[in-house]
Scaffold this active site. Structure first.
Site, mmCIF file in Angstrom:
data_model
loop_
_atom_site.group_PDB
_atom_site.id
_atom_site.type_symbol
_atom_site.label_atom_id
_atom_site.label_comp_id
_atom_site.label_asym_id
_atom_site.label_seq_id
_atom_site.Cartn_x
_atom_site.Cartn_y
_atom_site.Cartn_z
ATOM 1 C CD GLN A 85 -2.860 -0.678 -0.140
ATOM 2 O OE1 GLN A 85 -3.354 0.404 -0.432
ATOM 3 N NE2 GLN A 85 -2.932 -1.718 -0.942
ATOM 4 C CG HIS A 88 -0.897 2.150 -4.292
ATOM 5 N ND1 HIS A 88 -1.063 2.100 -5.643
ATOM 6 C CD2 HIS A 88 -1.407 0.994 -3.815
ATOM 7 C CE1 HIS A 88 -1.636 0.955 -5.965
ATOM 8 N NE2 HIS A 88 -1.853 0.257 -4.881
ATOM 9 C CD GLU A 135 -8.569 1.516 -1.029
ATOM 10 O OE1 GLU A 135 -7.541 1.947 -0.474
ATOM 11 O OE2 GLU A 135 -8.759 1.580 -2.263
ATOM 12 C CG HIS A 136 -7.103 -2.677 0.141
ATOM 13 N ND1 HIS A 136 -6.542 -1.442 -0.104
ATOM 14 C CD2 HIS A 136 -7.569 -3.114 -1.057
ATOM 15 C CE1 HIS A 136 -6.647 -1.153 -1.392
ATOM 16 N NE2 HIS A 136 -7.268 -2.145 -1.995
ATOM 17 C CG ASP A 155 -4.384 -4.045 -5.706
ATOM 18 O OD1 ASP A 155 -5.459 -3.693 -5.197
ATOM 19 O OD2 ASP A 155 -3.266 -3.797 -5.203
ATOM 20 C CG HIS A 196 -52.266 13.129 -3.744
ATOM 21 N ND1 HIS A 196 -51.990 14.393 -4.180
ATOM 22 C CD2 HIS A 196 -51.085 12.449 -3.801
ATOM 23 C CE1 HIS A 196 -50.697 14.475 -4.478
ATOM 24 N NE2 HIS A 196 -50.127 13.316 -4.260
#
Lengths: 429, 429
Positions: free
Chosen positions: B259, B262, B327-328, B361, B420
């Protein structure tokens, strides 16, 4: 009420105007709403109190005044006439029954290499429902927003509603009791949305905000989006009707008006290949208009935004309606189910002569919170999924990683991510 | 890399800092992005050309220069080595297979009174995928965004990607060919998002925009949200690992680094009840760091945003991880499936020692576009539903409307909506 033909020379211009019906000038109130949000973020309850004094004209003395006493909900429920109580219960049961059918399940699936892939479905921890108050307090909105959250299994559901002059609609309280709501806060507008998005001393921060509101509410929802999730950004209500000459004009006229009475900005549009039907519906709209309690609102809506379009064929009518992507769509033809495969964009589709749009506002079961202004091209009705989210599940076996690991490492390497590559490769035999 | 204990006196402060990891200052670039959007709305291609000259440093001579020639995609595909082609195909097949399992069906259901209620599922007409280009061109992102749209049945899928110096990643072109993409535009950043949201002379307006990007892209997506739908607003990538003393420290260290490589803003967090594991992983992270191609990026990420937390129990570790909502999430324990029921918030959950995050991924099948910064509390991974929307189906029989019509009319009347009420009542016997 505009009546025109697809063969008219100015058809394109007139139709384009209808397509632009939903435009809201969010930019216009954006600065005001941004400031309201900032005040709530930095001052919490103090800002809420100031906004309530200003907009709802009453003084919040203690923080606890912000909250509705749940005993008042019970009292309001106990005071209901038996007819009204039965009606609310019938609505609750039907709406709940429908939304239970929407509930997705977590799933897992397996392959020969012993890998397990799947998807886990979980509710959000906390949902915030915005329910308009004052003149436009609709208890049905509470049912329609609360029930999908209940079915989704949300642990804590809170409600905010404005209470002008510190008064609250009794039926709204009763509906809250029926839904088991215990946390209802007397806050409205952009302040309520900000309070639910970021939390205050009294109002807890939520994960998802749903519910209808005016342009300030819509703008606030857009501004807090991303920090919380929201259902959609909704504008004025609208109905589209597709009909052939088997339709009963009296029915269509009153159905068009049932949208028009909501809001001066509401749109009511009939598209039909029958010029005769078009003429009679138009006449009857004006006859019925004069009899309405909310005549002023409905008249303005019909005159400025009502339209009847006569097409050459039903196919053409369907094609135009798909471009409009109406919030509510009535299909009143000899065989309405035959058109269903061809309808691409609509919030809710009402089929046949015995399915007036208002039955969907209260009783049929599906949600009445629907995408407006053409957003049915990409939004869904409010549903249980608005209160759920998913997590992917991945479990690789030793055989599994060996089977696909080399290919994975190659792609990682090609993208220049060598730690990714190594993370896979060290697990290979 | 921070290593701390839940029993530390300053634990709360340190943990709070981790929770704030995803904060993006959208406000900061908001004005710039607003202006970019306005320029695209008013000038279309001319504004696009100006932005490309400025940001990507090449001159667009003709409108047709904006588009990638599909023959170049085919050429790039044909030039692939057989290993790379096989790897891409394997990824495509596995991703497609997984996403096909997500596909919801339209449904109808019936009751004794002869009513039909249901839900129609339809794809959006047009989807726009934003794929980062230049240094961070990830062909895998194209697969992950295109395949759910393909499975959903979207008729027209377009792609935008920035091409600095008019150069485009060959593998991205090959992946586009594999996905059957024919409309790919060489536009990036906020301009691309605006072009897809509102259309230009060359780029068609879409209904849904998905895909990752920098803060300008994220801000543009937020600003156009409501006029089109978007998948989510995503920030820097992150991994959380739950592990016990059965985990192999070497594996965890490289997974954390995968990670970190990245993005300097990426977060890598290990939570474990084993102080011994915590220490060895920390040491190994620094050993492995020095070997990485992207060492500079990874080191900054690990030093500023990496953390290892030692808890008293695994229950405590799970509870903290739910608050982080990563996230992961890797679960590397003796019996990872035992923890699955207790994991509430995570984008993707990787179970067991043979399931490194990078396998997700590229190859496992589930989507790699996942909610970041704690938004897994309310967002789902990118999935087929992002390219679908639903319409409620309601068809009442004559018996059906007579059964519930009175109750419906009563609620409408109570809400003051007499049109209505009448719309229902005139259909009753």
């Amino acid at each position: 009420m505009l009546l025109f033909n697809t063969t008219d020379s100015d058809f394109k211009e007139k139709f384009s105007e209808l397509l632009g019906r939903g435009a809201m000038d969010i930019e216009q109130v954006s600065e005001i709403v941004k400031n309201i949000i900032k005040e709530i973020q930095s001052e919490g309850n103090e800002a809420l109190k100031r906004h309530i004094a200003k907009f709802d004209r009453w003084e919040v003395k203690e923080d606890s005044d912000l909250m509705v006493d749940p005993r008042d909900m019970k009292k309001a429920y106990d005071k209901l006439s038996s007819e009204l109580r039965d009606a609310l219960h019938l609505a609750y049961d039907r709406i709940r029954n429908y939304h239970e059918k929407q509930m997705p399940k977590s799933w897992i699936d397996f392959d020969k290499a012993g890998n397990t892939l799947g998807q886990k479905v979980t509710p959000v921890d906390r949902a915030g429902l915005y329910i308009p108050g004052g003149k436009a307090a609709y208890p049905s909105s509470l049912l329609m927003n609360a029930i999908p959250a209940i079915v989704a299994g949300v642990e804590e559901i809170i409600v905010t509603t404005p209470t002008p002059d510190n008064e609250i609609n009794e039926l709204l309280l009763a509906a809250a009791h029926l839904c088991g709501i215990t946390k209802m806060f007397k806050v409205g507008g952009a302040s309520a949305i900000a309070a639910m998005a970021y939390g205050t001393q009294t109002i807890p921060k939520v994960d998802v905000i749903t519910g209808p509101g005016n342009i300030f509410v819509a703008t606030a929802k857009k501004l807090v989006y991303g920090d919380v999730n929201i259902d959609m950004i909704a504008g004025p209500s609208e109905i589209g009707i597709l009909a052939d000459n088997t339709a009963i004009p009296e029915y269509l006229a009153i159905d068009l008006l049932s949208q028009a009475e909501h809001d001066e900005m509401a749109s009511s549009i009939l598209i039909t290949p029958s010029a005769e039907l078009a003429e009679s519906v138009r006449e009857l709209v004006y006859v019925e208009l004069a009899k309405l309690e909310r005549e002023m609102i409905a008249r303005k809506s019909i005159e400025e935004r009502g339209a009847i379009i006569v097409t050459e064929t039903m196919e053409e009518a369907v094609e135009l309606m798909n471009r409009i992507a109406p919030e509510h769509l009535e299909v009143v033809t000899a065989n309405p189910f035959d058109l269903l495969p061809h309808i691409k964009h609509a919030g809710a589709i009402f089929l046949g002569s015995f399915t007036p749009e208002p039955i969907g506002d209260y009783m049929a079961g599906p949600n009445h919170t629907l995408p407006t202004g053409g957003t049915a091209k990409f939004y869904s009705p409010l549903n249980v999924e608005n209160f759920l989210k998913k997590s992917s599940i991945i479990s690789m076996s030793e055989d599994g990683i060996n089977e696909i690991g080399e290919a994975c490492a190659l792609l990682a390497k090609t993208e220049g991510l060598t730690a990714h590559e190594k993370s896979v490769r060290i697990r290979l035999k």
